[in-house]
Design a protein around this motif. Structure first.
Motif, PDB file in Angstrom:
ATOM      1  N   PRO A 173     -71.786  25.900  64.639  1.00 45.08           N
ATOM      2  CA  PRO A 173     -73.102  26.555  64.720  1.00 45.08           C
ATOM      3  C   PRO A 173     -73.078  27.702  65.727  1.00 45.08           C
ATOM      4  N   GLY A 174     -73.802  28.755  65.410  1.00 41.97           N
ATOM      5  CA  GLY A 174     -73.859  29.914  66.292  1.00 41.97           C
ATOM      6  C   GLY A 174     -72.732  30.901  66.116  1.00 41.97           C
ATOM      7  N   TYR A 175     -71.883  30.709  65.096  1.00 37.94           N
ATOM      8  CA  TYR A 175     -70.794  31.643  64.836  1.00 37.94           C
ATOM      9  C   TYR A 175     -71.372  32.983  64.378  1.00 37.94           C
ATOM     10  N   LYS A 176     -70.923  34.075  64.973  1.00 38.77           N
ATOM     11  CA  LYS A 176     -71.529  35.383  64.728  1.00 38.77           C
ATOM     12  C   LYS A 176     -70.536  36.429  64.241  1.00 38.77           C
ATOM     13  N   SER A 177     -69.419  35.987  63.674  1.00 41.06           N
ATOM     14  CA  SER A 177     -68.408  36.938  63.201  1.00 41.06           C
ATOM     15  C   SER A 177     -68.305  36.960  61.683  1.00 41.06           C
ATOM     16  N   TYR A 178     -69.333  36.523  60.994  1.00 33.11           N
ATOM     17  CA  TYR A 178     -69.334  36.647  59.541  1.00 33.11           C
ATOM     18  C   TYR A 178     -69.435  38.128  59.169  1.00 33.11           C
ATOM     19  N   PRO A 179     -68.868  38.548  58.044  1.00 37.15           N
ATOM     20  CA  PRO A 179     -68.856  39.978  57.699  1.00 37.15           C
ATOM     21  C   PRO A 179     -70.248  40.523  57.424  1.00 37.15           C
ATOM     22  N   THR A 180     -70.445  41.778  57.805  1.00 39.06           N
ATOM     23  CA  THR A 180     -71.695  42.491  57.561  1.00 39.06           C
ATOM     24  C   THR A 180     -71.511  43.472  56.409  1.00 39.06           C
ATOM     25  N   LEU A 181     -72.573  44.175  56.076  1.00 34.14           N
ATOM     26  CA  LEU A 181     -72.515  45.180  55.012  1.00 34.14           C
ATOM     27  C   LEU A 181     -71.486  46.254  55.338  1.00 34.14           C
ATOM     28  N   GLU A 182     -71.439  46.680  56.576  1.00 36.85           N
ATOM     29  CA  GLU A 182     -70.472  47.712  56.978  1.00 36.85           C
ATOM     30  C   GLU A 182     -69.045  47.198  56.846  1.00 36.85           C
TER      31      GLU A 182
ATOM     32  N   GLU B 191     -74.423  49.056  67.504  1.00 36.89           N
ATOM     33  CA  GLU B 191     -74.638  48.656  66.114  1.00 36.89           C
ATOM     34  C   GLU B 191     -76.099  48.843  65.723  1.00 36.89           C
ATOM     35  N   LEU B 192     -76.326  49.406  64.540  1.00 40.14           N
ATOM     36  CA  LEU B 192     -77.687  49.642  64.066  1.00 40.14           C
ATOM     37  C   LEU B 192     -78.188  48.414  63.318  1.00 40.14           C
ATOM     38  N   PRO B 193     -79.412  47.989  63.564  1.00 42.93           N
ATOM     39  CA  PRO B 193     -79.934  46.798  62.868  1.00 42.93           C
ATOM     40  C   PRO B 193     -80.298  47.100  61.422  1.00 42.93           C
ATOM     41  N   ASP B 194     -80.156  46.088  60.567  1.00 43.60           N
ATOM     42  CA  ASP B 194     -80.605  46.213  59.179  1.00 43.60           C
ATOM     43  C   ASP B 194     -82.114  46.038  59.075  1.00 43.60           C
ATOM     44  N   ASP B 195     -82.644  45.120  59.857  1.00 45.01           N
ATOM     45  CA  ASP B 195     -84.080  44.876  59.898  1.00 45.01           C
ATOM     46  C   ASP B 195     -84.614  45.421  61.214  1.00 45.01           C
ATOM     47  N   HIS B 196     -85.270  46.585  61.139  1.00 42.70           N
ATOM     48  CA  HIS B 196     -85.754  47.223  62.360  1.00 42.70           C
ATOM     49  C   HIS B 196     -86.965  46.509  62.942  1.00 42.70           C
TER      50      HIS B 196
END
Length: 470
Positions: A267-276, A321-326
């Motif tokens: 839980p709390g893992y934050k390295s899943y791939p993003t859109l970029e 890093e720019l947010p997807d949800d502003h």
């Protein structure tokens, strides 16, 4: 009397004469290009105030504007506030109009006004008020000179439309990167979806090394490899021998090496791939000849989320890093439901479904159907999952007597029966214990009474009555 000699010098004919230049018009056009961008619409007052027209003479201005319009450097245009203006045209576009007839210029100007959206042939005919035959002839001339080209529209695939040859149709007209010639490119979507799902899966699960695999208490014991007839003491003896242990070790190592194991991140893992990350991966492996824009990849990811192939997670942005949800200031991550091993088995199943051998295809479709039904009931019988079901029969290479799947099935049944017996014994012990405690409670209950709902020891109380003197 002899006729007089012709003293006029022989010069070039009007058709071959060089075009007459207009220095004032050229100076006016140079001033317009230096002050404004192409496409700006000038008013008469702005042109007079440029300081190029001598004494702001209106006749000189009109002759200069007429010269520029004839050479397609100016284009008559309606101004927003009303009135007529002149649009500034770049020299390259002006050269396209210079050698065209009046009808060809009108048609090309109408198509140019549609920009990247393109225009339907019937709309072109309506705007130009030209006959159908004339319009069709103009289309052929303009296409031959490479000035216009045909385009396909997603919203109106049956319409014949034209656009300037130097422009690329907009995504609203073509449907974006996932359309080819006005049709949805299913093959491209499936290929990119497979690449994305495999990449996200490798980033969503961590592989378990063979050294990390330990036999836990919940793992079932494997059946001895000799035969199914060893029961009781024979089975225990075989398990204690070195041969049985070596066979078990070799079997477990072979299973671990042939099939990888995975476990999810904590839980709390934050390295899943993003859109970029996903877009960069697609560009790096060069799966397509053209570069897919990031917004097209985002559309496909949303479809994969709807299809339950991926699901979203959110985290706060890191660094620049720019947010997807502003609104919530979060970055969207993607995780895959299936492990890389599951995806590989799925790919192998698809290859068997399109195999040239009929029995391989039938077995693959049967496996897919049973996986959708799930485990339970008659589907646990080996025959329903047997890949050699079509060639099984008496006297054949595969038959009931030599079937290797029944031993494993019988072993599971014995294990299930043994577990059920242990559960029944545990229930009996609990019942006996509860029954003994109830009997003790009844014996104690005889020595207790209940007063006002409170249970306590039974006490005999002697009351002494004091008589009042008479």
């Amino acid at each position: 009397m002899a006729p007089p000699k012709n003293t006029t010098s022989s010069g070039p004919s009007p058709s071959t004469a060089a075009p007459v230049r207009n220095p004032t018009a050229d100076a006016l056009y140079a001033w317009c290009c230096s002050k404004y961008a192409y496409g700006y619409v000038f008013s008469q007052a702005e042109l007079l105030g440029a300081g190029v027209i001598p004494n702001q003479d209106l006749q000189i201005l009109l002759s200069s504007v007429e010269y520029l319009t004839k050479n397609a450097l100016f284009r008559v245009h309606d101004r927003a506030g009303g009135g007529i203006g002149w649009e500034l045209v770049d020299p390259e576009t002006a050269r396209d109009y210079s050698n065209l007839s009046r009808n060809e210029q009108i048609v090309l100007q109408v198509i140019d006004g549609a920009k990247t959206s393109g225009m339907w042939t019937k709309q072109i005919q309506s705007k130009t008020a030209l006959h159908t035959n004339i319009v069709e002839k103009v289309f052929r001339v303009l296409e031959g000179r490479g000035l216009i080209k045909q385009m396909k529209s997603v919203t109106h695939p049956q319409r014949k439309m034209y656009i300037l040859a130097s422009l690329t149709p907009s995504e609203d007209a073509t449907g974006g990167s996932w359309f080819s010639e006005g049709r949805l490119d299913i093959g491209l979507i499936e290929t990119i979806s497979t690449v994305i799902e495999h990449y996200v899966s490798t980033k969503s699960w961590q592989e378990i090394k063979p050294d990390d695999v330990e036999e836990g208490p919940g793992q079932k014991r494997k059946r001895p490899s000799s035969s199914f007839e060893e029961h009781g003491d024979d089975r225990a003896k075989l398990a204690k021998t070195g041969e049985g242990q070596n066979n078990k070790a070799r079997t477990s190592k072979h299973q671990i090496s042939s099939q990888k194991s995975y476990k999810p991140f904590g839980p709390g893992y934050k390295s899943y791939p993003t859109l970029e990350d996903i877009t960069r991966h697609i560009i790096n492996i060069k799966v397509t000849g053209s570069i897919l824009p990031q917004n097209a990849v985002a559309q496909l990811l949303q479809v994969m989320v709807y299809d339950d192939r991926l699901f979203k997670l959110h985290r706060p942005p890191v660094g620049n890093e720019l947010p997807d949800d502003h609104v919530n200031n979060t970055v969207t991550m993607y995780r895959c439901f299936k492990t890389p091993q599951d995806l590989m088995e799925q790919h192998q199943l698809y290859k068997r479904k399109v195999s040239d051998h009929d029995y391989v295809r039938k077995a693959a479709y049967r496996q897919e159907e049973l996986e959708k039904l799930g485990v339970g009931g008659s589907s646990e019988v080996p025959c329903l999952r047997c890949p050699s079901f079509d060639i099984c029969g008496d006297g054949g290479p595969v038959n009931v007597a030599t079937c290797k799947y029944f031993d494993e099935w019988y072993d599971r049944l014995e294990e299930a029966d043994r577990e059920e017996e242990e559960k029944e014994k545990a229930k009996e012990k609990v019942k006996d214990r509860d029954k003994g405690s109830m009997d003790k409670g009844k014996a104690k209950g005889k020595e207790h009474v209940t007063v006002n709902g409170d249970r306590g020891p039974r006490v005999d109380i002697e009351l002494e009555l004091e008589l009042e003197p008479s």
